[in-house]
Design a protein around this motif. Structure first.
Motif, PDB file in Angstrom:
ATOM      1  N   LEU A  24      50.627  34.158  45.580  1.00  0.00           N
ATOM      2  CA  LEU A  24      49.709  34.766  44.644  1.00  0.00           C
ATOM      3  C   LEU A  24      49.627  34.014  42.788  1.00  0.00           C
ATOM      4  CD1 LEU A  24      52.206  37.924  45.081  1.00  0.00           C
ATOM      5  CD2 LEU A  24      49.747  37.553  45.192  1.00  0.00           C
ATOM      6  N   HIS A  27      46.449  32.430  43.628  1.00  0.00           N
ATOM      7  CA  HIS A  27      45.371  33.395  43.601  1.00  0.00           C
ATOM      8  C   HIS A  27      44.550  33.558  41.749  1.00  0.00           C
ATOM      9  CE1 HIS A  27      44.009  37.755  44.215  1.00  0.00           C
ATOM     10  NE2 HIS A  27      43.192  37.449  43.807  1.00  0.00           N
ATOM     11  N   VAL A  69      47.132  40.864  39.817  1.00  0.00           N
ATOM     12  CA  VAL A  69      47.582  39.644  40.846  1.00  0.00           C
ATOM     13  C   VAL A  69      49.167  39.622  39.641  1.00  0.00           C
ATOM     14  CG1 VAL A  69      47.664  37.112  41.524  1.00  0.00           C
ATOM     15  CG2 VAL A  69      45.670  38.522  42.252  1.00  0.00           C
ATOM     16  N   ARG A  72      51.615  41.968  40.597  1.00  0.00           N
ATOM     17  CA  ARG A  72      52.042  41.928  41.621  1.00  0.00           C
ATOM     18  C   ARG A  72      53.996  40.727  42.079  1.00  0.00           C
ATOM     19  NH1 ARG A  72      48.101  45.092  42.499  1.00  0.00           N
ATOM     20  NH2 ARG A  72      48.040  46.264  44.120  1.00  0.00           N
ATOM     21  N   ILE A  73      52.808  39.807  41.510  1.00  0.00           N
ATOM     22  CA  ILE A  73      54.383  38.611  41.067  1.00  0.00           C
ATOM     23  C   ILE A  73      55.584  39.023  40.335  1.00  0.00           C
ATOM     24  CG2 ILE A  73      54.141  36.582  39.600  1.00  0.00           C
ATOM     25  CD1 ILE A  73      51.675  35.368  40.132  1.00  0.00           C
ATOM     26  N   LEU A 136      50.075  43.672  50.854  1.00  0.00           N
ATOM     27  CA  LEU A 136      49.072  42.444  50.659  1.00  0.00           C
ATOM     28  C   LEU A 136      47.702  42.939  51.353  1.00  0.00           C
ATOM     29  CD1 LEU A 136      51.387  40.140  49.543  1.00  0.00           C
ATOM     30  CD2 LEU A 136      50.293  41.363  47.966  1.00  0.00           C
TER      31      LEU A 136
END
Length: 193
Positions: A24, A27, A69, A72-73, A136
């Motif tokens: 992640l 990305h 992203v 999500r982290i 994911l």
């Protein structure tokens, strides 16, 4: 569809899955670099109005992907790590000689961008099909479609601004070169490595 000469070994997903935090983070920085690339094309080639318009839209899309992203982290209780050198991109950018006319420079940058987007799309597809984390998997499936559109857009602009036969020859040569690079990659929890 993507024309890649050497597909990623699906076992790369197993490597990625062992360290989702790393994937992640890597990305996120790939999305940030894609944003920077679009801005750089605007700055370097402002006279190409159609390209500028497309890059404005791309900047908005890529920075929104970065945010997705990053979200999500954070949702997983992590922090964005530091950027790492992208070995894949570093090697890829050695293919075309430096210099040449502005048109040649533009075509080369567009071809590099197309290939990076194609490989990202392929990796997203693998993640969407094989990663166990269903949230994911869905996330990467949605991004895969976007990356495919970016790949075709960059390749289309290269063909529009350069001589079609010459551009297609360069594209095939770049695909062959990229396949050689990929033989030594696919063992790290990075988006391209």
């Amino acid at each position: 569809m993507l024309g890649l000469k050497l597909p990623t070994d699906p076992r790369w997903v197993n490597i990625a899955e062992k360290n989702i935090e790393e994937i992640l983070t890597d990305h996120a920085f790939c999305e940030q670099k894609a944003t920077s690339t679009a801005i750089s094309l605007i700055v370097s080639f402002p006279e190409y109005s159609e390209l500028v318009e497309a890059m404005i839209a791309l900047v908005k899309e890529e920075i929104s992907h970065f945010k997705m992203v990053h979200d999500r982290i954070l949702a997983r209780g992590w922090k964005l790590g530091r950027d790492r050198k992208d070995e894949y991109v570093s090697k890829l950018l050695q293919f075309f000689p430096k210099g040449g006319s502005r048109t040649t420079q533009l075509v080369h940058r567009l071809l590099y961008a197309a290939l990076i987007e194609a490989r990202s799309c392929e990796r997203f597809k693998l993640l969407s099909e094989h990663i166990k984390d269903q949230e994911l998997a869905t996330f990467y499936k949605n991004l895969m479609v976007s990356e495919a559109n970016h790949y075709t857009m960059f390749l289309g602009f290269a063909r529009q601004y350069g001589d079609r036969t010459e551009v297609d020859d360069k594209w095939q040569a770049l695909l062959d070169y990229e396949a050689e690079i990929m033989k030594g990659l696919g063992t790290k929890e990075t988006m391209h490595g």
